[in-house]
Design an enzyme around this catalytic site. Structure first.
Site, mmCIF file in Angstrom:
data_model
loop_
_atom_site.group_PDB
_atom_site.id
_atom_site.type_symbol
_atom_site.label_atom_id
_atom_site.label_comp_id
_atom_site.label_asym_id
_atom_site.label_seq_id
_atom_site.Cartn_x
_atom_site.Cartn_y
_atom_site.Cartn_z
ATOM 1 N N LYS A 119 0.793 -0.959 0.005
ATOM 2 C CA LYS A 119 0.289 -0.183 -0.182
ATOM 3 C C LYS A 119 1.241 0.927 -0.209
ATOM 4 O O LYS A 119 0.305 2.223 -0.754
ATOM 5 C CB LYS A 119 -0.905 -0.233 1.258
ATOM 6 C CG LYS A 119 -2.005 -0.729 0.720
ATOM 7 C CD LYS A 119 -3.176 -0.326 2.037
ATOM 8 C CE LYS A 119 -4.603 -1.531 2.077
ATOM 9 N NZ LYS A 119 -5.448 -1.631 2.898
ATOM 10 N N LYS A 201 -6.870 -15.802 -9.897
ATOM 11 C CA LYS A 201 -8.209 -15.662 -8.946
ATOM 12 C C LYS A 201 -9.222 -14.711 -9.292
ATOM 13 O O LYS A 201 -9.124 -13.243 -10.026
ATOM 14 C CB LYS A 201 -7.987 -15.883 -7.515
ATOM 15 C CG LYS A 201 -9.284 -15.642 -6.625
ATOM 16 C CD LYS A 201 -8.659 -15.343 -5.156
ATOM 17 C CE LYS A 201 -10.072 -15.797 -3.956
ATOM 18 N NZ LYS A 201 -9.372 -15.846 -2.218
ATOM 19 N N LYS A 204 -12.519 -7.963 -7.354
ATOM 20 C CA LYS A 204 -13.621 -6.653 -7.613
ATOM 21 C C LYS A 204 -12.130 -6.032 -7.859
ATOM 22 O O LYS A 204 -12.686 -4.650 -8.411
ATOM 23 C CB LYS A 204 -13.582 -6.772 -6.698
ATOM 24 C CG LYS A 204 -13.567 -6.109 -5.052
ATOM 25 C CD LYS A 204 -13.993 -5.812 -4.105
ATOM 26 C CE LYS A 204 -13.129 -5.698 -2.886
ATOM 27 N NZ LYS A 204 -13.924 -5.157 -1.466
#
Length: 336
Positions: A119, A201, A204
């Site tokens: 992040k 996988k 979203k």
């Protein structure tokens, strides 16, 4: 979180970020079993709005997303009469215990966190202290409710290990204050893959919107995404190595219909991929219909949402206060 007069159930705790909607993969892997889990476990679910502050948020959007996330939990079958359901920031004990646990956390432990590194790279203009100490808040979330089990994905395993380490350290110093949580692994075991890149996988966060299904997608959107699903140059609907796209669709259809792989292969013997993709899309749209309808109903009833989340916050505050009081006493903070 136990029921008097009954054998104590194990407690499962799970938090969701108010920044997105569950995918079909989430639904198949966990959400469709939530209703049943409420009968077997003491379940606690919360909207992790404090965690979302590590990234700059639009205030109005965050408030709406938090309420939408709460409505989504109810829509997926969480019964507030059976499960604890609340919004994280409504229970001050989370932030309070987080500070105490931060004081029992080593700088090196936090600096090794993979998510902090990832992040920080993505948000190089806002590498804040909250992003760094995020795991201490996550540990507080779990330990306040003496959770036995925590559902974890691959990206959260490190945080649960951190929680276990901090809880063990604290217990060794002061005696048993915390239950040491274990990971909860879904019995499904099925991994739902991207509709556009079936070797990875479903997510979203995928930039290709045709690669994933959300549980709030409209039926026509779902069916069209399955029609565009990547398969192979063959025509036989069968499960075997090298047919990743078809294998993924067979897995989805098999799980949602309760049919075996062999039964699915037999059902579509002699039929083309077009017929099969349409059938999978229709089954998915049908299974997700109650979630969509419930979400529209709950989202439109603000008064009911407020009633439920206030009651949940009151109950969560009472439960968490017991753990927090014990911790404060052990570390030597004066009683109020």
């Amino acid at each position: 979180m136990e029921e008097s007069g009954k054998k104590e159930k194990q407690t499962i705790l799970s938090g969701i970020q108010p920044t997105g909607v569950f995918t079909l993969g989430n639904y198949i892997g966990a959400i469709r079993n939530w209703g049943k889990m409420q009968e077997e476990y003491d379940c606690a679910y919360f909207v992790a709005d404090l965690h979302s502050l590590t990234v700059r948020q639009d205030p109005a959007a965050l408030r709406k997303q938090s309420l939408d996330a709460f409505a989504l939990l109810l829509s997926c079958g969480i019964d507030p009469e059976k499960s604890l359901i609340f919004i994280q920031s409504h229970v001050p004990a989370h932030a309070e215990l987080s500070w105490i646990l931060s004081c029992y956390t080593q700088f090196g432990e936090l600096s090794r966190m993979t998510q902090f590194k990832d992040k920080s790279a993505k948000h190089a203009d806002n590498v804040n202290a909250g992003l760094f100490t995020y795991p201490a808040l996550m540990a507080a979330d779990i330990l306040l409710y003496q959770a036995d089990l925590v559902p974890v994905g691959a990206d959260q395993k490190q945080h649960l290990e951190f929680t276990r380490d901090v809880a063990t350290r604290f217990n060794n110093l002061y005696g048993g204050a915390f239950k040491i949580p274990e990971p909860y692994i879904s019995q499904t075991g099925a991994k739902i893959m991207s509709l556009q890149e079936p070797t990875k996988k479903m997510s979203k966060s995928d930039e290709n919107k045709n690669a994933f299904i959300t549980i709030l997608d409209e039926p026509n959107v779902i069916i069209n995404k399955f029609k565009r699903a990547v398969t192979d140059s063959e025509k036989e609907v069968c499960f075997r190595e090298g047919k990743d796209g078809i294998n993924n669709l067979i897995t989805i259809y098999s799980i949602l219909t309760g049919k075996t792989v062999a039964q699915v292969e037999q059902e579509f013997a002699g039929k083309g991929y077009g017929d099969f993709k349409l059938a999978v899309g229709e089954v998915v749209a049908d299974k997700l219909a109650p979630v969509r309808e419930n979400f529209k109903r709950y989202s439109a009833d603000r008064a009911y949402l407020e009633q439920v989340y206030r009651a949940g916050a009151d109950r969560a505050a009472a439960i968490s206060a017991r753990t927090l009081a014990k911790v404060k006493k052990k570390v030597g903070l004066a009683a109020r």
